[in-house]
Design an enzyme around this catalytic site. Sequence first.
Site, PDB file in Angstrom:
ATOM      1  N   LYS A 151       6.040  -6.029   6.805  1.00  0.00           N
ATOM      2  CA  LYS A 151       5.180  -5.452   7.801  1.00  0.00           C
ATOM      3  C   LYS A 151       3.830  -5.092   7.213  1.00  0.00           C
ATOM      4  O   LYS A 151       2.853  -4.869   7.911  1.00  0.00           O
ATOM      5  CB  LYS A 151       5.807  -4.156   8.358  1.00  0.00           C
ATOM      6  CG  LYS A 151       7.232  -4.293   8.837  1.00  0.00           C
ATOM      7  CD  LYS A 151       7.812  -2.876   9.088  1.00  0.00           C
ATOM      8  CE  LYS A 151       9.300  -2.969   9.243  1.00  0.00           C
ATOM      9  NZ  LYS A 151       9.941  -1.673   9.145  1.00  0.00           N
ATOM     10  N   GLY A 152       3.753  -5.027   5.900  1.00  0.00           N
ATOM     11  CA  GLY A 152       2.591  -4.443   5.226  1.00  0.00           C
ATOM     12  C   GLY A 152       1.270  -5.160   5.439  1.00  0.00           C
ATOM     13  O   GLY A 152       0.207  -4.567   5.275  1.00  0.00           O
ATOM     14  N   GLU A 205      -0.549 -11.691   2.386  1.00  0.00           N
ATOM     15  CA  GLU A 205       0.347 -10.721   1.750  1.00  0.00           C
ATOM     16  C   GLU A 205      -0.397  -9.408   1.537  1.00  0.00           C
ATOM     17  O   GLU A 205      -1.608  -9.405   1.290  1.00  0.00           O
ATOM     18  CB  GLU A 205       0.837 -11.332   0.416  1.00  0.00           C
ATOM     19  CG  GLU A 205       1.706 -10.467  -0.454  1.00  0.00           C
ATOM     20  CD  GLU A 205       3.022 -10.024   0.179  1.00  0.00           C
ATOM     21  OE1 GLU A 205       2.981  -9.417   1.263  1.00  0.00           O
ATOM     22  OE2 GLU A 205       4.070 -10.239  -0.448  1.00  0.00           O
ATOM     23  N   ASP A 206       0.319  -8.283   1.626  1.00  0.00           N
ATOM     24  CA  ASP A 206      -0.331  -6.983   1.415  1.00  0.00           C
ATOM     25  C   ASP A 206      -0.646  -6.754  -0.059  1.00  0.00           C
ATOM     26  O   ASP A 206      -1.757  -6.408  -0.421  1.00  0.00           O
ATOM     27  CB  ASP A 206       0.516  -5.835   1.993  1.00  0.00           C
ATOM     28  CG  ASP A 206       1.958  -5.801   1.474  1.00  0.00           C
ATOM     29  OD1 ASP A 206       2.367  -6.705   0.699  1.00  0.00           O
ATOM     30  OD2 ASP A 206       2.692  -4.866   1.847  1.00  0.00           O
ATOM     31  N   ASP A 219       2.945  -7.701  -6.508  1.00  0.00           N
ATOM     32  CA  ASP A 219       3.382  -6.743  -7.521  1.00  0.00           C
ATOM     33  C   ASP A 219       4.107  -7.523  -8.624  1.00  0.00           C
ATOM     34  O   ASP A 219       3.458  -8.138  -9.462  1.00  0.00           O
ATOM     35  CB  ASP A 219       4.257  -5.711  -6.788  1.00  0.00           C
ATOM     36  CG  ASP A 219       4.645  -4.531  -7.638  1.00  0.00           C
ATOM     37  OD1 ASP A 219       3.783  -3.703  -7.922  1.00  0.00           O
ATOM     38  OD2 ASP A 219       5.826  -4.423  -8.001  1.00  0.00           O
ATOM     39  N   PHE A 265       1.841   3.338  -7.389  1.00  0.00           N
ATOM     40  CA  PHE A 265       2.429   2.955  -6.108  1.00  0.00           C
ATOM     41  C   PHE A 265       1.420   3.288  -5.019  1.00  0.00           C
ATOM     42  O   PHE A 265       1.235   4.447  -4.651  1.00  0.00           O
ATOM     43  CB  PHE A 265       3.777   3.646  -5.869  1.00  0.00           C
ATOM     44  CG  PHE A 265       4.568   2.916  -4.840  1.00  0.00           C
ATOM     45  CD1 PHE A 265       5.357   1.831  -5.192  1.00  0.00           C
ATOM     46  CD2 PHE A 265       4.462   3.253  -3.495  1.00  0.00           C
ATOM     47  CE1 PHE A 265       6.047   1.108  -4.229  1.00  0.00           C
ATOM     48  CE2 PHE A 265       5.157   2.536  -2.529  1.00  0.00           C
ATOM     49  CZ  PHE A 265       5.947   1.461  -2.899  1.00  0.00           C
ATOM     50  N   ASP A 322       3.331   0.971   2.590  1.00  0.00           N
ATOM     51  CA  ASP A 322       4.108   2.185   2.841  1.00  0.00           C
ATOM     52  C   ASP A 322       4.790   2.722   1.595  1.00  0.00           C
ATOM     53  O   ASP A 322       4.991   2.003   0.608  1.00  0.00           O
ATOM     54  CB  ASP A 322       5.210   1.886   3.862  1.00  0.00           C
ATOM     55  CG  ASP A 322       6.330   1.033   3.254  1.00  0.00           C
ATOM     56  OD1 ASP A 322       6.021  -0.057   2.710  1.00  0.00           O
ATOM     57  OD2 ASP A 322       7.496   1.449   3.302  1.00  0.00           O
ATOM     58  N   ARG A 352       1.588   3.866   6.349  1.00  0.00           N
ATOM     59  CA  ARG A 352       1.015   2.561   6.683  1.00  0.00           C
ATOM     60  C   ARG A 352      -0.256   2.707   7.519  1.00  0.00           C
ATOM     61  O   ARG A 352      -1.117   1.848   7.519  1.00  0.00           O
ATOM     62  CB  ARG A 352       2.011   1.738   7.526  1.00  0.00           C
ATOM     63  CG  ARG A 352       3.240   1.285   6.775  1.00  0.00           C
ATOM     64  CD  ARG A 352       3.993   0.271   7.643  1.00  0.00           C
ATOM     65  NE  ARG A 352       5.346   0.035   7.210  1.00  0.00           N
ATOM     66  CZ  ARG A 352       5.714  -0.799   6.245  1.00  0.00           C
ATOM     67  NH1 ARG A 352       4.807  -1.465   5.578  1.00  0.00           N
ATOM     68  NH2 ARG A 352       6.984  -0.959   5.927  1.00  0.00           N
TER      69      ARG A 352
HETATM   70  P1  IMP Z   1       6.727  -8.120  -5.299  1.00  0.00           P
HETATM   71  O1  IMP Z   1       7.219  -7.144  -6.339  1.00  0.00           O
HETATM   72  O2  IMP Z   1       5.478  -8.821  -5.736  1.00  0.00           O
HETATM   73  O3  IMP Z   1       7.828  -9.050  -4.897  1.00  0.00           O
HETATM   74  O4  IMP Z   1       6.318  -7.266  -4.029  1.00  0.00           O
HETATM   75  C1  IMP Z   1       7.200  -7.088  -2.942  1.00  0.00           C
HETATM   76  C2  IMP Z   1       6.692  -6.153  -1.902  1.00  0.00           C
HETATM   77  O5  IMP Z   1       6.891  -4.828  -2.366  1.00  0.00           O
HETATM   78  C3  IMP Z   1       5.221  -6.221  -1.505  1.00  0.00           C
HETATM   79  O6  IMP Z   1       4.935  -7.203  -0.551  1.00  0.00           O
HETATM   80  C4  IMP Z   1       5.049  -4.827  -0.904  1.00  0.00           C
HETATM   81  O7  IMP Z   1       5.469  -4.812   0.445  1.00  0.00           O
HETATM   82  C5  IMP Z   1       5.971  -3.984  -1.772  1.00  0.00           C
HETATM   83  N1  IMP Z   1       5.188  -3.292  -2.812  1.00  0.00           N
HETATM   84  C6  IMP Z   1       5.009  -3.640  -4.095  1.00  0.00           C
HETATM   85  N2  IMP Z   1       4.197  -2.758  -4.735  1.00  0.00           N
HETATM   86  C7  IMP Z   1       3.846  -1.832  -3.801  1.00  0.00           C
HETATM   87  C8  IMP Z   1       3.001  -0.657  -3.826  1.00  0.00           C
HETATM   88  O8  IMP Z   1       2.370  -0.260  -4.833  1.00  0.00           O
HETATM   89  N3  IMP Z   1       2.915   0.028  -2.641  1.00  0.00           N
HETATM   90  C9  IMP Z   1       3.552  -0.338  -1.507  1.00  0.00           C
HETATM   91  N4  IMP Z   1       4.334  -1.429  -1.449  1.00  0.00           N
HETATM   92  C10 IMP Z   1       4.485  -2.172  -2.578  1.00  0.00           C
END
Ligand code: IMP
Length: 173
Positions: free
Chosen positions: A43-44, A95-96, A99, A149, A156, A162
């Site tokens: 949703k981000g 993508e939001d 990470d 974070f 969120d 959000r």
């Molecule tokens: P990934 O670790 O790159 O797979 O990220 C997966 C998802 O985790 C992202 O699309 C975000 O929705 C969430 N996420 C990762 N880091 C953060 C953060 O710092 N704040 C909020 N959501 C996060």
Amino acid sequence: MTMKLAHGILFTEQQIQQRVSELARQIQRDYEGKTLVLCAILKGSIPFLADLMRHIQGDVRLALIEMKSQVDGQHASILFTSSLDLADRHVLIIEDIVDTGITLDYLLKHLDAERAPASLRVAAFLDKPEARRIEVPVHYRGFTVPDKFVVGYGLDYQERFRNLPFITWVEPE
Ligand code: IMP
């Protein structure tokens, strides 16, 4: 550990709007004359998608995907996909934040194999390179953030924050 909102702001509403319109101009130039499918990860990415698409002129279409990152942080899976054919389309994943890269890596491989798009690129509002565990391509990047974070503008912490129009972070209480 309970977390609370930090007092600082990483990116203001004005900085965000300015940067998103710059990205939109770049995307519009790169996809000139082509049909572009924005494939947003729920949703981000909703605020980013909504602001970005309003600044791109031309034939822009939408697809929505909801992903789930597994608790072990090693895997991702797809929960929901809206109906839209991506075959032979120019697809831009919205993508939001990138990470660890695990979610995006999974989605890129899945779309490439299952949907056969004409091209596949990534637009990420935020990039947290210090947390990366899998290398993934980020073609359009809003801002790079430190290893905190972050919340706001769609992002969120346990479904909260959000709706903040700026980017801040949470820290231990
Ligand atoms: P990934 O670790 O790159 O797979 O990220 C997966 C998802 O985790 C992202 O699309 C975000 O929705 C969430 N996420 C990762 N880091 C953060 C953060 O710092 N704040 C909020 N959501 C996060």
